[in-house]
Design a protein around this motif. Sequence first.
Motif, mmCIF file in Angstrom:
data_model
loop_
_atom_site.group_PDB
_atom_site.id
_atom_site.type_symbol
_atom_site.label_atom_id
_atom_site.label_comp_id
_atom_site.label_asym_id
_atom_site.label_seq_id
_atom_site.Cartn_x
_atom_site.Cartn_y
_atom_site.Cartn_z
ATOM 1 N N ALA A 115 -6.479 3.258 -1.467
ATOM 2 C CA ALA A 115 -6.038 3.488 -0.091
ATOM 3 C C ALA A 115 -7.203 3.174 0.839
ATOM 4 O O ALA A 115 -8.335 3.618 0.593
ATOM 5 N N TYR A 116 -6.906 2.407 1.898
ATOM 6 C CA TYR A 116 -7.946 1.986 2.845
ATOM 7 C C TYR A 116 -7.449 2.194 4.268
ATOM 8 O O TYR A 116 -6.257 2.040 4.566
ATOM 9 N N PHE B 8 -2.365 0.342 1.177
ATOM 10 C CA PHE B 8 -2.615 0.910 -0.144
ATOM 11 C C PHE B 8 -1.929 0.090 -1.221
ATOM 12 O O PHE B 8 -0.989 -0.667 -0.959
ATOM 13 N N ILE B 9 -2.434 0.240 -2.437
ATOM 14 C CA ILE B 9 -1.894 -0.396 -3.640
ATOM 15 C C ILE B 9 -1.810 0.680 -4.716
ATOM 16 O O ILE B 9 -2.746 1.485 -4.869
ATOM 17 N N LYS C 267 1.752 -3.595 3.263
ATOM 18 C CA LYS C 267 1.078 -4.429 4.236
ATOM 19 C C LYS C 267 0.304 -3.505 5.183
ATOM 20 O O LYS C 267 0.641 -2.325 5.323
ATOM 21 N N PRO C 268 -0.752 -4.006 5.835
ATOM 22 C CA PRO C 268 -1.485 -3.147 6.771
ATOM 23 C C PRO C 268 -0.562 -2.621 7.872
ATOM 24 O O PRO C 268 0.227 -3.364 8.457
ATOM 25 N N TYR C 269 -0.659 -1.317 8.131
ATOM 26 C CA TYR C 269 0.158 -0.698 9.177
ATOM 27 C C TYR C 269 -0.674 0.369 9.869
ATOM 28 O O TYR C 269 -1.110 1.345 9.237
ATOM 29 N N THR D 78 -6.801 -9.433 15.262
ATOM 30 C CA THR D 78 -6.951 -9.507 13.823
ATOM 31 C C THR D 78 -5.637 -9.974 13.226
ATOM 32 O O THR D 78 -4.602 -9.313 13.383
ATOM 33 N N VAL D 79 -5.639 -11.094 12.541
ATOM 34 C CA VAL D 79 -4.426 -11.645 11.946
ATOM 35 C C VAL D 79 -4.314 -11.145 10.520
ATOM 36 O O VAL D 79 -5.232 -11.325 9.714
#
Length: 817
Positions: free
Chosen positions: A711-712, A676-677, A669-671, A127-128
């Motif tokens: 949050a995801y 989250f924002i 950034k995704p970690y 997944t990029v």
Amino acid sequence: MKQLLPFLSLLTLPIAYATPAPATTVLFSTHSDGEAAQRGRLTGQVLSARREPVEGLSVALKGTSFGTMTGSDGQFRLSAPAGTYQLVVSGLGYATQELAVAVTGGETTVLPTIVAPASQQQLHGVTVTGSRTLNDQPVAIGKLPVRPLDLPQSIATIPQPVLEQQQTLRLSDVLANVSGVYVMGTTGGTQEELASRGFAMGSNNTFKNGARFNNGILPEVSSLESFEVLKGSAAILFGNVAAGGIVNLVTKKPRFAPGGSLGLRVGSFDFYKPMLDMYGAVGSSEHVAYRLNATYETARSFRDGVSSERVYANPSLLFKLGGKTEVLVEGDYLRDDRTPDYGVGAINYRLVNGPRGRFLGAGWVNNQTTQRSLSTTFSHRLNAAWQLRGLASYQGYDNDQLRISRPTNVQDNGDFARSAQRGGTMQDYFLGQIDLTGKFETGPLTHAVLVGADADKYNTTNLSYSSQAYDVINILRPENSPQRRTDTPTPALASRSHAPIRRAGAYAQDLVGLGEHLKLLAGVRYSYQESGTKKLTYKDNQLSQATPSYDDAFSPRFGVVYQPISTTSVFASYANSFTLNSGQDVHGGALAPSLFNQYEVGVKNDLFHGLLSANLTAYRIVNSNQAQTIQEFLAPGLRNPAFNPDRSDARELAGEVTSKGLELDVMSKPYQGWSFIAGYSYNHTAYTRSTLYKEGDLLRYNPSHTANLSAYYTVQNSPLKGLQGGLLAYYVGERQAGRNYRTLYDKNGHLTPDNRQLIALSAYAQLDATIGYSWQVLTLRLKAANLLNELSYNVHDDNSVNPIAPRNYAATLTYSF
């Protein structure tokens, strides 16, 4: 503003002692002044085997901590001490390249173009994710290819993965991720009126792919590649835009690699929306690629008798003319038919406590809008440092609305005398724009320069129809209204007016680097505009023509950016902008523009090796010459010397409005599957001087506070891999609608009562939840919106009181190919 400076300095303290940046970040703070003086710079560009710019590749000096990433144009720039090195270019999907380079102290070395061939290694289950932070990704609407960290302005970008994850449907869903930009009203339920920092963002402030578009229609969100926001003044780039900021909708672009998706979204209130997105090379061409986005949407509503239907298509073609030239042709078509709905009504500026779904219109009302556009963007790289870009665009907008009058002047018992009304608008908009951007050096100074010019033209025709008395209903008990009619009226055409507007501007801007830590931004724009109106009245066949008005203005911009380390910026800026005014002055001439002075300070940070961006901004905007109707008396017995009884409707620049506030934007950034924002904004916009309104009164529609948090999480490396879920919370503070109270005097100079009042709207918080699962080529996403079933309203004046949607659900199934 002074009280904020200690807080800003405290915010930067933990940042200066953060863990050192990784190898892909240029480190400036670990070397002495003597060593920095012996530094040199390397610049170049990385292209794919197809001669396309490659973004997001690592460019590093082997065995050192000096490195950077390629930008969207494939270009890179890094600084290092003098010496010889091995330059390593690497990235996912591309074969690693190494070449010997020499860095000369005090000089910039331009490297030959580097070609990065695709890697032959097979990638499975990769997944990029985006390699750019909030502060590192240049925005297209900014025109200058400079990262936001280097600019003295608050900038936000919401990328496509977030839009898909949150299953956004309207612009209001997107804005739930941006602090300080909000929906101020939804007049008639046919549009979403945006505002920022206390000022409305009309069609002059809304852009699609860099060209203005008429925001009197709900734009399509499913076609977006990203959503860009430039907060504050953008006058130097676009002329007479409102001071609060601008937004830019960036649609998906063609790709040479074949692919696409087919989807279906269904939801509450009989909502159905099939969606198509496909792209690839035209035939087997390596020079022409295409993309087609298309949707169809039909729905009813939680509002009784309200429905909608819309068709959208967004085709585009990309032409690669050699290795340096691109031509992008984009079309956009949207037809939107929906029921105009002015909400539940108000009585004497008090909201009516009735059913959420009560509709006060009629079965025959309809709002039909067609919007179409065609644009061509030409880009030519003169060399590694200079680029020429041109944009030619056309937009057509047609609207025809047959409606019941807005529920105003409602009697105390709820009786509302309705009239049948009709209106129409036909608009053609043409734009031509050319920009030259480049980077160069003069001695120890670096320059990032933008020079450009633009010209545009509006041809707007408005059709006015005679209003017809129709019937009387009771808004408290509409089902028991004995005089209620159902037949369709036919209002007669009364007048046709034509309002052309022609504008032109030229601008120049330079971002000057003074060493490694300090940057100065300076620029100016000259704008010219002419306008006039012709009106044909059909009752007496009389043609009237307003005296054409001619306006021009200079819009300067200055800013300073200090970067103590490569991942932190502290900035301050000043900008001047203007808006045009309607009406005439006391001498019968066109009223002069209103001028805005804007001051902004802030700090931008990329923390934890770029995993988290946190930006804080404080601002003050002053409109020191707001247009107001000239009052005959300024106080009892005090006559206004500027008043002319022969021009009682004349206006003057006698008011002042001040907006001040604070904004915080945080994005990760995704970690390890998490992202989250978050954001918060405070705004206070009030009259600070006026001959008509009470000083200190707040302007309408602007919430004092807004906040957002999403949050995801995506499951990784487990039997549940591909499962994702998240929450989005959005808070809107107290705000006001209705009409501001005015201080009025009669012809004898006596104070007279004004029946205008403000409508207080309470704060509310909306919570959404999503869950999704991806398996091979299939993705299923579920969404529950307004889980708490909050009730609030978007109110325009007191005559369009539209409740927000109650709890509702949606499901989207997507097949990717």
